[in-house]
Design a protein around this motif. Structure first.
Motif, PDB file in Angstrom:
ATOM      1  N   VAL A 188       0.835  -1.203   0.000  1.00  0.00           N
ATOM      2  CA  VAL A 188       0.000   0.000   0.000  1.00  0.00           C
ATOM      3  C   VAL A 188       0.869   1.253   0.000  1.00  0.00           C
ATOM      4  CG1 VAL A 188      -1.656   1.334   1.361  1.00  0.00           C
ATOM      5  CG2 VAL A 188      -1.962  -1.140   1.075  1.00  0.00           C
ATOM      6  N   ALA A 189       1.949   1.262   0.788  1.00  0.00           N
ATOM      7  CA  ALA A 189       2.846   2.415   0.817  1.00  0.00           C
ATOM      8  C   ALA A 189       3.499   2.641  -0.545  1.00  0.00           C
ATOM      9  CB  ALA A 189       3.913   2.209   1.891  1.00  0.00           C
ATOM     10  N   ALA A 190       3.908   1.532  -1.206  1.00  0.00           N
ATOM     11  CA  ALA A 190       4.515   1.656  -2.541  1.00  0.00           C
ATOM     12  C   ALA A 190       3.506   2.214  -3.549  1.00  0.00           C
ATOM     13  CB  ALA A 190       5.042   0.302  -2.992  1.00  0.00           C
ATOM     14  N   LYS A 197       3.834  10.193  -7.128  1.00  0.00           N
ATOM     15  CA  LYS A 197       4.824  10.527  -8.156  1.00  0.00           C
ATOM     16  C   LYS A 197       4.144  10.779  -9.492  1.00  0.00           C
ATOM     17  CE  LYS A 197       8.971   8.801 -10.433  1.00  0.00           C
ATOM     18  NZ  LYS A 197       9.922   7.675 -10.578  1.00  0.00           N
ATOM     19  N   THR A 198       3.200   9.915  -9.841  1.00  0.00           N
ATOM     20  CA  THR A 198       2.471  10.093 -11.105  1.00  0.00           C
ATOM     21  C   THR A 198       1.683  11.405 -11.100  1.00  0.00           C
ATOM     22  OG1 THR A 198       2.232   7.684 -11.285  1.00  0.00           O
ATOM     23  CG2 THR A 198       0.806   9.028 -12.660  1.00  0.00           C
ATOM     24  N   PHE A 199       1.056  11.722  -9.958  1.00  0.00           N
ATOM     25  CA  PHE A 199       0.265  12.957  -9.853  1.00  0.00           C
ATOM     26  C   PHE A 199       1.150  14.182 -10.027  1.00  0.00           C
ATOM     27  CE2 PHE A 199      -1.271  16.421  -7.179  1.00  0.00           C
ATOM     28  CZ  PHE A 199      -2.513  16.650  -7.738  1.00  0.00           C
ATOM     29  N   LYS A 204       3.446  18.458 -13.572  1.00  0.00           N
ATOM     30  CA  LYS A 204       4.756  18.995 -13.932  1.00  0.00           C
ATOM     31  C   LYS A 204       5.395  19.738 -12.764  1.00  0.00           C
ATOM     32  CE  LYS A 204       3.609  19.398 -18.812  1.00  0.00           C
ATOM     33  NZ  LYS A 204       3.525  20.321 -20.006  1.00  0.00           N
ATOM     34  N   LEU A 205       5.165  19.154 -11.555  1.00  0.00           N
ATOM     35  CA  LEU A 205       5.797  19.737 -10.370  1.00  0.00           C
ATOM     36  C   LEU A 205       7.178  19.143 -10.143  1.00  0.00           C
ATOM     37  CD1 LEU A 205       2.716  19.836  -7.953  1.00  0.00           C
ATOM     38  CD2 LEU A 205       3.727  21.728  -9.266  1.00  0.00           C
ATOM     39  N   ILE A 206       7.420  17.986 -10.728  1.00  0.00           N
ATOM     40  CA  ILE A 206       8.757  17.384 -10.642  1.00  0.00           C
ATOM     41  C   ILE A 206       9.221  16.955 -12.039  1.00  0.00           C
ATOM     42  CG2 ILE A 206       8.466  16.627  -8.257  1.00  0.00           C
ATOM     43  CD1 ILE A 206       7.816  13.862  -9.289  1.00  0.00           C
TER      44      ILE A 206
END
Length: 206
Positions: A188-190, A197-199, A204-206
């Protein structure tokens, strides 16, 4: 030594009692009896007025059942009685008294004496029948006591082994459950990290 003394006290236990039961009600009493133990008892309704006989409504029905629900004794609508049986199962035996409904309601007082194991043996009668001397009778008592203590210890050892098996089984199940719980938590944590990360990549924040 202390354990032996406790066992001796328990083996000589006598369950004599007096209790009240209302018409239309049920009263149950349990007794822990070891297998191959003699169990005897007697019961009677106390007559509050000895000058008059008990009315027909003052009767009890008694049923004694083993831990597995087998009937050891049954008597219907009695003002007194007795029973005797040899226990075939280990555990709590239950004696239930029931009084039929009556109008007006009444309360019956029952005297109940239930003995098992060494306390159930009629030593004066044994001495009389066998014409035993006092020392011989004492030796027979000690011999029977030793046998019953041996049987008690054997049963206690079996119970301890059963409890140890249950504890080991429970511990193994808890360890397996904890392992799978940890795997689920990590998964669940992964997934949460991957979703964040996808969000952020979409924004385009990262």
């Amino acid at each position: 030594m202390f354990i032996i003394l406790v066992l001796l006290v328990s083996l000589h236990r006598v369950n004599g009692m007096r209790f009240d039961i209302k018409t239309g009600a049920t009263k149950c009493i349990t007794e822990d009896i070891q297998p191959i133990s003699l169990s005897v008892g007697k019961y009677s309704i106390v007559n509050p007025d000895e000058d008059y006989p008990l009315p027909d409504s003052h009767r009890v029905t008694i049923r004694i059942t083993s831990p597995f629900g087998n009937n050891c004794h049954y008597a219907e609508r009695k003002d007194n009685g007795s029973f005797a049986f040899t226990a075939r199962e280990d555990g709590d035996y239950m004696a239930c008294f029931w009084v039929a409904k009556h109008n007006p309601p009444a309360t019956l007082t029952v005297e109940f004496d239930w003995r098992s194991g060494l306390a159930a043996m009629d030593w004066p009668n044994v001495a009389k029948k066998g014409q035993l001397e006092t020392m011989e009778l004492d030796l027979k008592k000690l011999f029977d006591t030793a046998i019953i203590i041996h049987d008690e210890m054997y049963v206690l050892r079996e119970r301890e082994e059963s409890m140890q098996t249950l504890i080991r089984s429970t511990s193994a199940k808890m360890a397996t459950f904890s392992f799978f719980s940890l795997i689920v938590c990590l998964a669940v944590a992964a997934m949460q990290l991957w979703h964040l990360k996808t969000f952020f990549e979409k924004k385009k924040l990262i």
